[in-house]
Scaffold this active site. Structure first.
Site, PDB file in Angstrom:
ATOM      1  N   GLU A 132      32.043  58.138  41.915  1.00 38.49           N
ATOM      2  CA  GLU A 132      30.609  58.019  42.156  1.00 38.49           C
ATOM      3  C   GLU A 132      29.925  59.327  42.535  1.00 38.49           C
ATOM      4  O   GLU A 132      28.760  59.532  42.203  1.00 38.49           O
ATOM      5  CB  GLU A 132      30.363  56.976  43.257  1.00 38.49           C
ATOM      6  CG  GLU A 132      30.740  55.560  42.864  1.00 38.49           C
ATOM      7  CD  GLU A 132      29.877  55.037  41.731  1.00 38.49           C
ATOM      8  OE1 GLU A 132      28.649  55.229  41.770  1.00 38.49           O
ATOM      9  OE2 GLU A 132      30.445  54.457  40.785  1.00 38.49           O
ATOM     10  N   SER A 399      43.216  -3.256  41.264  1.00 44.72           N
ATOM     11  CA  SER A 399      44.366  -3.727  42.049  1.00 44.72           C
ATOM     12  C   SER A 399      44.737  -2.801  43.199  1.00 44.72           C
ATOM     13  O   SER A 399      45.543  -3.180  44.061  1.00 44.72           O
ATOM     14  CB  SER A 399      45.578  -3.912  41.127  1.00 44.72           C
ATOM     15  OG  SER A 399      45.328  -4.930  40.173  1.00 44.72           O
TER      16      SER A 399
END
Length: 654
Positions: A132, A399
């Site tokens: 950078e 069930s």
């Protein structure tokens, strides 16, 4: 004498006459003065113009300086308050951690712990500097050499391929200013850069930058990014991970490794090459780091399960602390390891199933002792649908509801060995049938539940009383309206998979009702507790003896009944569930350690291709239970030893 006088006057007159007759010399006094006043000097007009031009240029330059100074003063006046950098931490973010203490999800922008340069790994700092702003420690906030290099590079490329902003300028822009490209914003950026350089050391500027810059996925600051992508603090980042994060600064969304791993890998290689070029590492180290696979271990990954869980927790926060007005940390019950297994079980189970197109699935895993949710899968793919079927869907349990009918009978004094008639029954014109169209005649309660016989179950309910069954279901946490008619016994009411899991957890823990929960605590940004869970607040709703007897019956359903496809290498109990026309299929069961409930169906409630609870749901349940219990010691189902002892010498079946 007269002669002399005459003679003497004559020359004078002649001289006077002579002077009148001849023009005066140019050197004469009168003529000479006139000449000096009127004759132009060499270059006189040009000189005056030059002097005037210099004068007005000086005046214009002075006014230009005044104007520039005025603009700078005005822009300085318009700058935001820059006295407190911490003020720019955004509020309202929510971080979620699992039972292991690691963050797995976040909502809103999150910030990690503020770290100094000395606390960060050296290779992370080097990766950022090399990529950078390589002259960061040498320039005063603005780098003329970098600007010239960037301008030349862009000119040669014919487009903008390189920026000239320093890290100080980027900090000024990212923390204080907007992304506007206007001249005014650029002037403010320059002023702030000089102010930062004057008030902070280089290491302080770099630390503020790394603690504030955006790394994608909602993470602001390198510590938040490390936790978001890798599930670790920034202080533990390795070389490859540091290079990856440094590469994100150029374009966080474009190089997000969870979304574009190949692109992120190439960018990481560029950063490593920059570090070699800057002399920070050698080529061998760069090659080794570049060869490491990118493994996203944090919440930035695209796994669907935690996101369903996280959404559910986030939506429930107002019940605990209201709407967050500041950053919060939510401590949840999620077990990341079990969650990964649950996601894999659902994915692999659906992939292996026949005619599974369009099917959805949900899986809920609870700690039977407390009701804590350890894993939750709300659907097949969160990216396709955010509807959480584990919590929001209300479907008929079929069930899977039957154990409550048998439990009501046990509480009423029946025994698993008592018999019931599995024969045709008609109630107000309604006649239930068994799934195979046959009837078994006189069978025990244990057999009726293991074989999931509809006629026998309805007859048992009508004998015990529907009101008793309905009241028991409500005490166990089923909140939806339950049918008034005899079909209640066959699970024609509606419940979510989460509610069904709560019912089976109560059976597994000996009859004590639980309220499934996911939030163990909430803290504010400073770590102060805002909410702490303590106890379930619920008591036993059935006797331990009845719960143990039902557990034994459910173990028989897995060992030799409709749930035998879910058999494990350890004691397990469970029950299948299939609704009319195969619209819903369930398997709900537990071991001594975990409760798990699986639902499979379609969102539009359309019929499936003969999918039953003993098929695909049982397969998914078994996949999860087998993998989750790997390495765990085998333990008997709770209460069975006491049940066996208490049943010794029990009366003969009815």
């Amino acid at each position: 004498m007269a002669r002399t006088t005459a003679a003497g006057r004559r020359p004078a007159r002649n001289a006077a006459a002579g002077s009148k007759a001849r023009p005066k010399s140019r050197s004469g006094s009168a003529t000479g003065k006139r000449s000096r006043r009127s004759a132009p000097r060499p270059g006189g007009l040009t000189g005056r113009l030059l002097r005037a031009g210099l004068l007005w240029s000086a005046v214009a330059g002075l006014w230009a300086l005044v104007a520039v100074a005025g603009v700078l003063v005005w822009q300085a006046y318009k700058l935001p308050d820059i006295g407190d950098l911490d003020r720019y931490t955004r509020a309202g973010a929510v971080r979620m951690t699992g039972a292991d203490g690691r963050m797995f999800a976040s909502f809103g922008p999150i910030y990690g712990d503020p770290l100094t340069v000395a606390e960060l790994p050296r290779h992370l700092v080097q990766a950022v500097i090399a990529t950078e702003d390589r002259r960061f420690y040498d320039h005063p906030g603005i780098d003329p050499i970098g600007l010239a290099r960037a301008a030349w590079t862009n000119l040669m490329a014919g487009r903008v391929v390189q920026g000239g902003s320093t890290l100080t300028q980027q900090l000024a822009k990212n923390v204080f200013l907007t992304a506007d490209r206007s001249l005014e914003r650029k002037l403010q950026e320059l002023l702030l850069a000089f102010w930062l350089e004057r008030n902070f050391s280089k290491d302080e500027i770099l630390a503020i930058y790394l603690n504030r810059v955006y790394f994608g996925a909602g993470a602001y600051g390198v510590d938040a990014a490390a936790r978001k992508y890798f599930g670790i603090p920034a202080s533990r980042l390795g070389l490859a991970e540091s290079a990856l994060l440094a590469g994100l600064l150029k374009a966080p969304s474009r190089y997000n490794p969870a979304v574009a791993p190949e692109r992120a890998g190439k960018r990481t290689s560029v950063v490593l090459a920059n570090m070699v070029d800057a002399g920070y590492i050698d080529r061998d180290a760069a090659r080794a780091a570049a060869g490491q696979p990118i493994a996203i271990a944090g919440p930035a990954g695209r796994g669907s399960g935690p996101r369903y869980f996280a959404d559910w927790v986030y939506d429930s926060l107002p019940d605990f602390v209201g709407r967050p007005a500041s950053d919060l940390e939510v401590i949840t019950t999620l077990d990341p390891g079990l969650q990964a297994i649950a996601e894999r079980a659902v994915s692999e189970g659906l992939a292996a199933a026949r005619n599974a197109d369009g099917l959805q699935a949900a899986l809920v895993v609870l700690d039977p002792a407390s009701g804590a949710v350890r894993a939750l899968v709300g659907g097949r793919d969160y990216g396709d649908s955010q509807f959480n079927r584990a919590v929001q869907a209300r479907r008929q349990p079929g069930s899977a509801f039957k154990p409550l009918v048998f439990l009501a009978a046990l509480e009423a004094g029946w025994s698993p060995s008592d018999s019931i008639d599995d024969a045709p029954i008609r109630i107000a014109g309604w006649a239930p049938e068994n799934i195979d169209g046959k009837f078994d005649g006189r069978i025990t309660l244990a057999q009726a539940l293991a074989r999931s016989r509809n006629a026998a179950t309805v007859r048992l309910q009508e004998t015990v009383g529907r009101g008793r069954v309905r009241a028991l279901a409500e005490r166990f946490g089923l909140s939806g309206p339950l049918p008034e008619g005899p079909s209640l016994a066959l699970g024609t009411g509606e419940a979510s998979p989460l509610e069904v899991a709560g019912v089976y957890a109560a059976i597994a823990n000996g009859g004590r009702a639980v309220l499934p929960f996911a939030v163990a605590g909430v803290r504010d940004r400073e770590g102060r507790p805002l909410y702490e869970r303590s106890g379930s607040g619920l008591s036993a709703v059935v006797s331990r003896r009845s719960a143990a007897a039902l557990t034994d019956m459910l173990a028989g359903a897995v060992a030799a009944g409709t749930g035998k496809a879910a058999r494990l290498d350890r004691p397990a109990a469970g029950k299948t569930g299939t609704t009319q026309d195969h619209r819903d299929a369930w398997f709900a069961g537990f071991t001594a350690d975990l409760v798990a409930v699986v639902w499979v169906g379609r969102d539009d409630n359309a019929a499936m291709d003969k999918v039953t609870g003993g098929g695909l749901p049982a397969d998914i349940w078994k996949r999860f239970m087998t993998a989750s219990h790997k390495g765990w010691p085998e333990r008997p189902l709770p209460g069975l030893r006491e049940q066996q002892a208490s049943l010794a010498g029990e009366r003969q079946p009815r």
